[in-house]
Design an enzyme around this catalytic site. Structure first.
Site, PDB file in Angstrom:
ATOM      1  N   TYR A 101      99.735  96.104  53.113  1.00 34.91           N
ATOM      2  CA  TYR A 101      99.679  94.838  53.829  1.00 34.91           C
ATOM      3  C   TYR A 101     100.196  93.728  52.926  1.00 34.91           C
ATOM      4  O   TYR A 101      99.866  93.707  51.728  1.00 34.91           O
ATOM      5  CB  TYR A 101      98.222  94.533  54.225  1.00 34.91           C
ATOM      6  CG  TYR A 101      98.024  93.158  54.820  1.00 34.91           C
ATOM      7  CD1 TYR A 101      98.054  92.956  56.193  1.00 34.91           C
ATOM      8  CD2 TYR A 101      97.833  92.046  53.997  1.00 34.91           C
ATOM      9  CE1 TYR A 101      97.902  91.693  56.731  1.00 34.91           C
ATOM     10  CE2 TYR A 101      97.677  90.773  54.534  1.00 34.91           C
ATOM     11  CZ  TYR A 101      97.713  90.605  55.907  1.00 34.91           C
ATOM     12  OH  TYR A 101      97.559  89.351  56.440  1.00 34.91           O
ATOM     13  N   GLU A 189     103.593  87.822  58.119  1.00 34.76           N
ATOM     14  CA  GLU A 189     102.704  88.932  57.805  1.00 34.76           C
ATOM     15  C   GLU A 189     103.426  90.266  58.041  1.00 34.76           C
ATOM     16  O   GLU A 189     104.069  90.437  59.072  1.00 34.76           O
ATOM     17  CB  GLU A 189     101.463  88.849  58.705  1.00 34.76           C
ATOM     18  CG  GLU A 189     100.423  89.913  58.402  1.00 34.76           C
ATOM     19  CD  GLU A 189      99.281  89.874  59.420  1.00 34.76           C
ATOM     20  OE1 GLU A 189      98.214  89.335  59.096  1.00 34.76           O
ATOM     21  OE2 GLU A 189      99.474  90.381  60.536  1.00 34.76           O
TER      22      GLU A 189
END
Ligand code: GDP
Ligand code: MN
Length: 389
Positions: A101, A189
């Site tokens: 991530y 993101e």
């Protein structure tokens, strides 16, 4: 403005971030043709502005034309958390070794940018934050300094990314910061950022929120269409510069100033009704602003009465009154309007409204009595309470 995945990936690609080849498809036929060109296996991905598509069945691997057709047919029209899928992104499949991530966003309380990286990617990051907050490594970035290669190398090391992924991930983070800043995003993101079985680091999903206040610097944003995710009303409101949020009640609300608009929503529910929307005309409560606001609300079929609540400060009540009258001339307003005006030039405003007396406009003196009246007209009378405001 939130981008869907493929728009986010196209945005990333402009800043040199490594994404997989893919194509947009609006029909099953287009999905099959795209897959033929890309070569199998491919991933069929629902394009909606909401996460968790994988879990909802909106992301499927396909290794033949027949499988692409089957998945595309299932996913198109699917409802994912209230978002109907109208478009697919067909992407060449990646052999994944690890999922990570990575993101940049603004940490408002620290007044700094914040990078977050985790070796636990692919899953819901909010869940990781709850279960294992230490699994996320953070780096605050002062916008005046920017990020250095050393700082992001340290970040990926702290996050515990596998050794062979670290250099690639650090390079991606530098590019990601650059696109976050240069591109005027509020959030970028990547979840998952993957290490492939070939040892490459690549972007597999993209979530991008652009800063609407920077739109004037980006004429190219005008071309981003939101796939019918937002309604005609929302688009019209936006084009008129109104701050409009649809809700699910039956009383349309127009107020000037976010605070007054919120109080108006509250007062409507206090007297047993429910607001159909939040609409702040802001400083634009002049003739044109009022006409636009009424036009937007008039497009909402669930609205059964409209409550206009204006406090004249800088904007004068007589201007608002003229706006309403001119809107009535221009647009065929379907519902009755309950009007509460107070403040600067209110006497003149009342004269203008009285002159135009019609069953379409009802004046009330207080916010509470106006709310009661609007709720009554919307046909949802209930027990009443509250104090006079
Ligand atoms: P989200 O569920 O909306 O976050 O959609 P993602 O694009 O992140 O996809 C969800 C999951 O599908 C990823 O975490 C991967 O595990 C899987 N996935 C997506 N693309 C690929 C791919 O190219 N190959 C493989 N093997 N899995 C993929
Ligand atoms: Mn994802």
């Amino acid at each position: 403005m939130d981008l869907v995945e493929y728009q986010g990936k196209q945005y990333f690609a402009r800043y040199g971030l490594p994404i997989s080849p893919g194509e947009v498809a609006n029909t099953v036929g287009e999905a099959e043709a795209a897959a033929e060109r890309l070569g199998y296996p491919v991933v069929v991905k629902a394009q909606v502005q909401v996460g968790g598509r994988g879990k909802a069945g909106g992301i499927k691997l396909a290794s033949s034309g027949a499988e692409v057709a089957e998945h595309a047919a299932n996913i198109l029209g699917m409802d994912i958390k209230g978002h109907v899928v109208r478009r697919l992104w067909i992407e060449k499949a990646t052999d994944i070794a690890k999922e990570y991530y990575a993101s940049f966003t603004l940490d408002r309380s620290a007044k700094l940018h914040l990078a977050m990286v985790s070796a636990r990617g692919g899953v819901d990051i909010e869940q990781v934050v709850e279960e294992d907050p230490d699994a996320i490594a953070r780096l605050h970035v002062n916008p005046l300094d920017g990020v250095t290669l050393e700082a992001v190398r340290d970040l990926v090391e702290r996050a515990g990314l596998d050794l062979e992924a670290r250099e690639g991930a650090a390079e991606i983070l530098l590019k990601l910061y650059n696109c976050y800043i240069e591109g005027d995003a509020d959030l970028v993101e990547i979840n998952p950022l993957v290490l492939t079985t070939d040892g490459e680091v690549r972007v597999l999903d993209a979530k991008v929120t652009l800063d609407d206040d920077a739109a004037f610097r980006h004429p190219e944003w005008a071309e981003i269409d939101n796939l019918g995710d937002s309604s005609e009303r929302e688009r019209l409101a936006k084009s008129k510069g109104l701050s409009y949020i649809p809700l699910d009640g039956s009383v349309g609300i127009i107020a000037n100033g976010a605070g007054l608009a919120m109080s108006t929503v509250d007062v409507v529910s206090q007297v047993g009704g429910s607001a159909a929307n939040f609409l702040d005309v802001g400083g634009g409560a002049d003739e044109d602003g009022m006409a636009s606001a009424l036009e937007v609300i008039n497009l909402d079929p669930s609205v059964r009465a409209i409550f206009v609540n204006i406090f004249g400060g800088i904007v004068r009540c007589d201007e608002v009154a003229r706006g309403i009258v001119s809107a009535l001339d221009k647009v065929d307003i379907a519902s009755q309007i309950v009007l509460r005006l107070d403040g600067t030039n209110v006497a003149e405003a009342r004269r203008i409204i009285d002159e135009r007396a019609s069953e379409k406009i009802i004046s009330e003196r207080t916010m509470l009595s106006a709310a009661r009246r609007a709720v009554e007209l919307a046909g949802t009378p209930k027990s009443q309470g509250g104090t006079e405001l």
